[in-house]
Scaffold this motif. Structure first.
Motif, PDB file in Angstrom:
ATOM      1  N   GLY A  36       7.371  36.388  -6.567  1.00 19.94           N
ATOM      2  CA  GLY A  36       7.341  35.517  -5.498  1.00 19.94           C
ATOM      3  C   GLY A  36       6.869  34.003  -5.451  1.00 19.94           C
ATOM      4  O   GLY A  36       6.863  33.287  -4.739  1.00 19.94           O
ATOM      5  N   LYS A  37       6.866  33.647  -6.862  1.00 16.66           N
ATOM      6  CA  LYS A  37       6.200  32.545  -7.325  1.00 16.66           C
ATOM      7  C   LYS A  37       7.309  31.209  -6.925  1.00 16.66           C
ATOM      8  O   LYS A  37       6.929  30.337  -6.245  1.00 16.66           O
ATOM      9  N   LEU A  76      18.676  37.735  -6.704  1.00 17.17           N
ATOM     10  CA  LEU A  76      17.680  38.091  -7.791  1.00 17.17           C
ATOM     11  C   LEU A  76      16.962  37.124  -8.411  1.00 17.17           C
ATOM     12  O   LEU A  76      17.251  36.035  -8.399  1.00 17.17           O
ATOM     13  N   ALA A 136       8.920  38.935   0.345  1.00 27.35           N
ATOM     14  CA  ALA A 136       8.860  38.257  -1.126  1.00 27.35           C
ATOM     15  C   ALA A 136       7.492  37.713  -1.153  1.00 27.35           C
ATOM     16  O   ALA A 136       6.704  37.756  -2.254  1.00 27.35           O
ATOM     17  N   GLU A 154       4.756  38.659 -12.442  1.00 29.69           N
ATOM     18  CA  GLU A 154       6.001  39.086 -13.007  1.00 29.69           C
ATOM     19  C   GLU A 154       7.387  38.541 -12.263  1.00 29.69           C
ATOM     20  O   GLU A 154       7.148  37.780 -11.255  1.00 29.69           O
TER      21      GLU A 154
END
Ligand SMILES: Nc1ncnc2c1ncn2[C@@H]1O[C@H](COP(=O)(O)OP(=O)(O)OP(=O)(O)O)[C@@H](O)[C@H]1O
Ligand SMILES: [Mg+2]
Lengths: 501, 326
Positions: free
Chosen positions: A42-43, A396, A19, A38
């Motif tokens: 991994g934000k 997800l 991640a 996107e």
């Protein structure tokens, strides 16, 4: 200025995905640092590490010059790091004030909760945010946008050093977003560091000082906001140029009316709404929070009982509840994916076919190979980033979860679909894919009623915009007539528009 | 892979340590049971004796069958406190009906009674929207009351008749209840993991609103799981009266506690949305083996209660820890 927070070489792996790999990130006091990327970049993982939700595999974090180690969100809060998570995390049965002060309730000397003081203080914070909710209201009675404002209030009551916001504006409309931005500006002046995650790039330019882009868990770009442009950020995010936006398809002159509401009302918010959507047409439904858009959608879909009026599909009156209406050819993507959309305990394959399971059964038994291979196709079609049909949806990223819910209606043979905030929390690339999907549905002659708080989006993809105010139709604009200003004016009511929208 | 509908993580080859965890979570109840058996086989010579093991299995079958139905209810997010009373009511009605109309008709009547009690619970919960705890608590008293009324609180008996085979019969050397147990579990497992209905049960328990908005008939699912549970109790009751050749209104007292304990030890979440029948089976056997072991060691029935409580708490704590670690 010396940094408030420095994250260096942060890595984190989940089963099957890296991640984050060696991500550097920094916040200085008084700045808003935007974090973009996107879906699945991994934000959220990065900030969950900061908040003590996840443990990092590698890397260093320094906070005000000291080593920063937190084992859980509670310790992070104690250090003055508050997070507004992407998904709402409110206790439905508690009141607004109880939620805001959950875990740090003001106490009487004897140790009892000082309810009156708590309500009063909650009221002040809410007032600062420009929202008129009674702090004693139970949270379950609020709409999604109001809940989001409560989340913001909750974080504000705790943030003393760093405030992290993971897509705070996704459920909000223009006027609340402006209030939020004023609040953020105020916090910056007080010297707090802000970490701001958003898929709306225009917001980044509006309030952030610096921007960092993640792609597939790596930092691919970091710069001052004033020294970059949208195009460069998009390129950094998706690693490719996006296709040019296409105007919406024209609706053929002779297209029949597919979905129709006549005088629908619920006796509370929705008052006598009539509208028509033709086959192959996209009608955007715009309105402020509390205007009754989602409530109207539920009346159409049969998930709330109407007090008056009727709904029709292909000329036939719709009666009965949800199952009957789905059978008649209607579908809906609800606005709150966690509460109304996904069953978190189930897998991707079950979630994406929850409305169509019967298609994959013989005598009640699921034909597994057929079921899984169809889900595999859906995953490919919608480019859902998942390891396969048997992944748990819990794992997800937010945007991909949204795609799973959308995928539920691809196969029902629906004649009309209601999308309530279909692109909330979805990245630019995936948004383009969802728009392409809507075009595809349009080509197949599906009528689409789309509720969205993202005005530019409404204007871009709708053939027609209908504006709802106080539970009534306040106006209707064709694609040619519709401009952001006109829509806003109708949303707010003409008299308010004079003193600036 | 059979239990994939609710595995908390992916089934297809996750990284080493995590795979071990998900195996632990999935097979935790079985591992616990195996450990218990290991300890007993070392400390008691009688334990591994085939006659003893068969005896344990036969005793467990009653509770295990009730617990299988309870698993359906609990995965859907509900609860059934009335199973003990349903067992008593269907048992006494069964004996009386068999005395009046013969074995076949009597058995059908008793199963119909049990099923109707479950159906009634389900209707109350699904349509009258009464909390499952309250609805089945009421059911528990009502059914018990009716059983007392019809028998005037005397035991009812039926000596002779082929129905006794359900409790006492043997086939290829094994007691009939063990075969019934196996059939019930295989059917329950298939229904839960392989049918659209099974998936709907998980969906309703996991997120009722999402299920409703996907067109799942939530009321029908809720009614069905209680009905299934009631029917299961009817089968269990048949095994009991077949063995005792009698029934009375006070039998089945606290049966709900053992059934719920088996489900919980088996790893089904009280919040609904997850669970497996084979976990429940391991849970039921854990309770049965534990009782048997304590008996073999001459430990009093009073301590058995304490031990059962400790095992329930331990099982839930370990389960939570493992799930949390994931
Ligand atoms: N608890 C988890 N278990 C397994 N994988 C996870 C978990 N949480 C996140 N992931 C995976 O880690 C990656 C990064 O996810 P993350 O939620 O950080 O993305 P994001 O950038 O916030 O995306 P979005 O914009 O969609 O919210 C994704 O591939 C996601 O599937
Ligand atoms: Mg995220």
């Amino acid at each position: 200025m010396s940094a408030l927070l420095t994250m260096e070489g942060i890595s984190k792996a989940f089963p099957g995905v890296q991640a984050l790999s060696k991500v550097d990130f920094e916040v200085i006091p008084g700045e808003a640092h935007a974090l973009i990327g996107e879906n699945g970049a991994g934000k959220s993982t990065l900030i969950k590490i900061l908040a003590g939700v996840h443990r990092r595999d590698a890397g260093e974090i320094r906070f005000e010059g000291n080593d920063y180690r937190v084992a859980n969100p509670h310790e992070a809060l104690a250090m003055g790091v508050a997070v507004i998570y992407q998904e709402l995390n409110l206790v439905q049965k508690l009141t607004v004030a109880q939620n805001i002060f959950l875990g740090h309730e003001p106490l009487h000397r004897a140790g009892f909760v000082a309810t009156r003081e708590m309500n009063a203080r909650a009221g002040e914070i809410l007032k600062e945010l420009g929202i008129s909710i009674d702090p004693r209201t139970p949270v379950e009675a609020l709409g999604v946008a109001q809940k989001q404002m409560v989340e913001i209030a909750k974080a504000l009551s705790r943030a003393s050093r760093i405030l992290v916001m993971d897509e705070p504006t996704a459920p909000l409309t223009q006027s609340e977003i402006e209030v939020l931005f004023r609040v953020i500006a105020g916090l910056k002046e007080q010297g707090l560091g802000i970490i701001y995650i958003s898929h709306r790039l225009d917001e980044v330019f509006q309030i952030a000082d610096r921007v960092t882009v993640l792609r597939d868990g790596e930092r691919v770009h970091s710069s001052e906001v004033s020294e970059t442009q949208i195009d460069r950020l998009v390129l950094a995010m998706v690693g490719r140029r996006l296709a040019e936006e296409e105007p919406p398809l024209e609706v053929p002159e002779d297209a029949p009316v597919a979905l129709e509401a006549e005088g629908l009302s619920d006796g509370r918010v929705v008052q006598d709404i009539s509208l028509q959507v033709r086959a192959g047409e996209v009608v955007g439904l715009a309105g402020l929070i509390g205007s009754g858009r989602s409530e109207f959608a539920h009346l159409l879909f049969g998930s709330e009982a109407a007090a008056g009026g009727e709904a029709r599909l292909m000329g036939e009156t719709l009666s009965g509840g949800v199952p009957q209406r789905i059978a008649a050819g209607l579908g809906m993507v609800p606005e709150d994916r966690k509460l109304q959309g996904l069953v978190m305990q189930l897998l991707v394959k079950e979630n994406s076919t929850l409305a169509t399971l019967d298609k994959y059964t013989t005598g009640g038994f699921i034909r597994r190979p057929a079921h899984e291979s169809r889900v595999q196709e859906i995953i490919a079609e919608l480019r859902i980033a998942t390891r396969g049909p048997r992944q748990s949806v819990k794992a997800l990223s937010g945007g991909n979860q949204q795609k799973v819910i959308l995928s539920r209606w691809m196969d029902t043979g629906a004649r009309a679909l209601i999308f309530d905030e279909p692109t909330r929390g979805v990245d630019v690339g995936a948004k383009a894919e969802i728009y392409a999907l809507i075009r595809e549905l349009q080509k197949r002659g599906v009528a689409i009623l789309m509720i969205s708080s993202d005005l530019p989006e409404v204007l871009r993809i709708s053939n027609r915009v209908i504006i709802i105010r106080n539970g009534r139709v306040a106006g209707e604009l064709s694609r040619k007539e519709a401009t952001q200003e006109k829509v806003l004016r109708l949303m707010m009511g003409a008299d308010e528009s004079d003193n600036g929208v | 892979m059979a239990q994939e509908a609710h595995a908390s993580s992916e089934g297809a080859a996750p990284a080493g340590g995590r795979a071990a965890y998900s195996v632990l979570v999935r097979f935790g109840p079985v591992i616990g049971l195996a450990f218990l058996c290991l300890v007993l086989s070392v400390t008691s010579e009688a334990f591994l004796n085939p006659a003893n093991l068969i005896n344990v299995a036969r005793q467990v079958s009653i509770n295990a069958i009730i617990a299988a139905g309870m698993t359906f209810v609990m995965i859907s997010g509900g609860f059934d406190l009335s199973v003990g009373s349903v067992m008593a009511l269907s048992g006494v009605v069964g004996i009386m009906a068999m005395n009046a109309f013969g074995d076949a008709a009597g058995i059908l009547i008793m199963l119909a009674v049990a099923l109707s009690c479950g159906l009634w619970n389900g209707l109350l919960v699904a349509f009258a929207r009464i909390n499952a705890f309250v609805a089945t608590l009421a059911g528990m008293t009502i059914y018990h009351g009716i059983a007392l009324v019809v028998t005037d609180s005397f035991p009812v008996t039926r000596f002779g008749g082929w129905y006794r085979n359900f409790g006492q019969g043997h086939l290829f050397g094994l007691p009939i209840p063990i075969y019934v147990l196996i059939i019930v579990y295989v059917v329950a497992h298939i229904v839960l993991t392989r049918t659209a209905f099974g998936t709907s049960v998980y969906a309703v328990g996991g997120n009722e609103e999402a299920a409703r908005l996907s067109g799942i008939n939530v009321e029908r699912i809720r009614t069905s799981v209680f009905t299934i549970c009631g029917f299961g109790v009817g089968i269990a009751s048949l095994l009991i009266i077949g063995r005792l050749q009698s029934a009375q209104a006070n039998m089945g007292i606290q049966a709900e506690l053992d059934a719920i304990a088996a489900v919980v030890i088996g790893g089904t979440s009280l919040a609904g949305g997850e669970g497996r029948v084979f976990g429940t089976l391991a849970g039921a056997f854990t309770i049965g083996v534990l009782n048997n072991g304590l008996n073999l060691h001459d430990i009093s029935a009073h301590w058995q209660l304490v031990a059962k409580g400790v095992v329930i708490a331990l099982a839930v704590i370990i389960d939570r820890q493992l799930v949390h670690r994931q």
